[in-house]
Motif scaffolding. Sequence first.
Motif, short mmCIF file in Angstrom:
data_model
loop_
_atom_site.label_atom_id
_atom_site.label_comp_id
_atom_site.label_asym_id
_atom_site.label_seq_id
_atom_site.Cartn_x
_atom_site.Cartn_y
_atom_site.Cartn_z
N TYR A 1 0.82 -1.22 0.00
CA TYR A 1 0.00 0.00 0.00
C TYR A 1 0.85 1.27 0.00
O TYR A 1 0.31 2.37 0.10
CB TYR A 1 -0.92 0.03 1.23
N VAL B 1 2.99 0.91 8.05
CA VAL B 1 2.42 1.68 9.17
C VAL B 1 3.00 1.22 10.51
O VAL B 1 3.77 0.24 10.57
CB VAL B 1 0.88 1.61 9.16
N PHE C 1 2.02 -0.33 13.29
CA PHE C 1 1.94 -1.67 13.88
C PHE C 1 2.88 -2.64 13.14
O PHE C 1 3.35 -3.61 13.73
CB PHE C 1 0.49 -2.19 13.92
N CYS D 1 -2.98 3.43 12.08
CA CYS D 1 -3.91 2.53 11.40
C CYS D 1 -5.27 2.66 12.10
O CYS D 1 -5.34 2.50 13.33
CB CYS D 1 -3.40 1.09 11.49
N SER D 2 -6.31 2.96 11.34
CA SER D 2 -7.64 3.15 11.95
C SER D 2 -8.12 1.88 12.63
O SER D 2 -8.80 1.91 13.65
CB SER D 2 -8.65 3.60 10.89
N LEU D 3 -7.76 0.74 12.05
CA LEU D 3 -8.19 -0.54 12.61
C LEU D 3 -7.49 -0.79 13.96
O LEU D 3 -8.14 -1.15 14.95
CB LEU D 3 -7.87 -1.65 11.60
N ASN E 1 -3.05 -6.38 12.61
CA ASN E 1 -3.31 -4.93 12.57
C ASN E 1 -3.80 -4.46 13.94
O ASN E 1 -4.95 -4.08 14.13
CB ASN E 1 -4.40 -4.61 11.53
N CYS F 1 -11.54 -1.06 9.43
CA CYS F 1 -10.59 -0.21 8.70
C CYS F 1 -11.36 0.81 7.89
O CYS F 1 -12.27 0.44 7.13
CB CYS F 1 -9.75 -1.10 7.79
N VAL G 1 -10.49 2.47 5.32
CA VAL G 1 -10.25 2.36 3.86
C VAL G 1 -11.12 1.25 3.27
O VAL G 1 -11.79 1.44 2.26
CB VAL G 1 -8.75 2.08 3.58
N HIS G 2 -11.14 0.10 3.93
CA HIS G 2 -11.87 -1.04 3.38
C HIS G 2 -13.38 -0.95 3.57
O HIS G 2 -14.13 -1.71 2.96
CB HIS G 2 -11.31 -2.35 3.95
N GLU H 1 -10.96 -7.45 4.60
CA GLU H 1 -11.32 -6.36 5.52
C GLU H 1 -12.55 -5.58 5.01
O GLU H 1 -13.06 -4.70 5.69
CB GLU H 1 -10.15 -5.37 5.69
N CYS I 1 -4.84 4.50 1.57
CA CYS I 1 -4.78 4.58 3.03
C CYS I 1 -4.03 5.86 3.43
O CYS I 1 -2.86 6.02 3.10
CB CYS I 1 -4.07 3.35 3.59
N TYR J 1 -2.79 6.76 6.14
CA TYR J 1 -1.67 6.51 7.05
C TYR J 1 -0.46 5.99 6.26
O TYR J 1 0.65 6.48 6.39
CB TYR J 1 -2.06 5.49 8.12
N MET J 2 -0.72 4.99 5.43
CA MET J 2 0.35 4.41 4.61
C MET J 2 1.02 5.49 3.76
O MET J 2 2.24 5.50 3.59
CB MET J 2 -0.23 3.36 3.66
FE1 SF4 Z 1 -4.94 0.20 8.70
FE2 SF4 Z 1 -4.60 1.51 6.39
FE3 SF4 Z 1 -4.49 -1.19 6.46
FE4 SF4 Z 1 -6.80 0.09 6.84
S1 SF4 Z 1 -5.56 0.07 4.97
S2 SF4 Z 1 -6.03 -1.64 8.02
S3 SF4 Z 1 -6.14 1.92 7.97
S4 SF4 Z 1 -3.08 0.25 7.45
#
Ligand code: SF4
Length: 328
Positions: A45, A80, A82, A105-107, A133, A191, A193-194, A219, A284, A286-287
């Motif tokens: 990502y 990210v 984690f 990471c939102s998750l 995650n 998450c 994004v998903h 996800e 994402c 964060y990524m």
């Molecule tokens: Fe976390 Fe981004 Fe992966 Fe979603 S896409 S689980 S927010 S790192």
Amino acid sequence: MFLTAPTANQISDRQISQDSIPLDLFAAIADLKKELNAVILAHYYQDPDLQDIADYIGDSLGLSQAAADCQADTIVFLGVHFMAETAKILNPNKLVLLPDLDAGCSLADSCPADRFAEFKAAHPDHLVISYINCSADIKALSDIICTSSNAVAIVNQIPKDQPIIFAPDRNLGRYVSEQTGRDLLLWDGACIVHEIFSERKLVELKISHPQADIIAHPECEANVLRHADYIGSTTGLLKYVQSSDRQEFIVVTESGVIHQMQKATPLKKFIPAPPTSNCACNECPYMRLNTLEKVYLAMKRRSPEIIMDESIRQAALKPMLKMLEMSK
Ligand code: SF4
Ligand code: 13P
């Protein structure tokens, strides 16, 4: 939404503009790699430029295995928090650099350790299987870690009469429950994004591209997954497009993974699945905080690095090793 707070370890945008950035960043990073005896690990990502400087690109399981086997002195983690934390759990004596410590990471954030500890205490007979995650604190409260590529196989190895808590992703948990026929007690995390993909737009896209296969990450929500021809981890999705006879794919995950799909199969066509609005929310946020400039600065300054409490690290290591053992 909770974001990891910036620390003194953090590179700010103002600092970046004050530092002299070499014109040829690729060459400068290659020089620093030798100087630090570093290996660069990247998730799919990441921005394509970052994927292209990596020694190893993979899904969360592949990255954990690469970190566990790593012989270098320094790990530069392009992913990210984690993920970099996982590399540190496995390599306490190595310098683990994450170019932007705000790459959370939102998750992982949807599962705070204090609330999860209470949840776990309320179900003392349950085995805790946590998706990778999550924070090191959650890993330390878990019995086994899993990723999207081995979650079904890991749950299938647990005796049928053993009750299981599955955290933190409710969507992956529901998918694993369907695949294994097990009644999992799910933590209610997700998450951002998903969960942004629009089922209506996906169906419209399929109607206008009837020859395309829909491939999705677990996800995603159930109403999206039910349209998928294949569901798998990012590495699973990449392998699927390489082995499939199809020429067109609608990709329902973070769009960064398309870079490797396109490189591996240049003649095939990849269409990113549409989010609910017209945003770029299938990237994402964060990524995408990591950049080439931040990679260069992190390597030059040996910071920001991942630092972890040793008792948490040791507690988090046990379920990680269990996962690696169960995935052989
Ligand atoms: Fe976390 Fe981004 Fe992966 Fe979603 S896409 S689980 S927010 S790192
Ligand atoms: P995998 O690469 O393990 O499929 O995970 C996807 C993801 O969301 C990472 O944050």
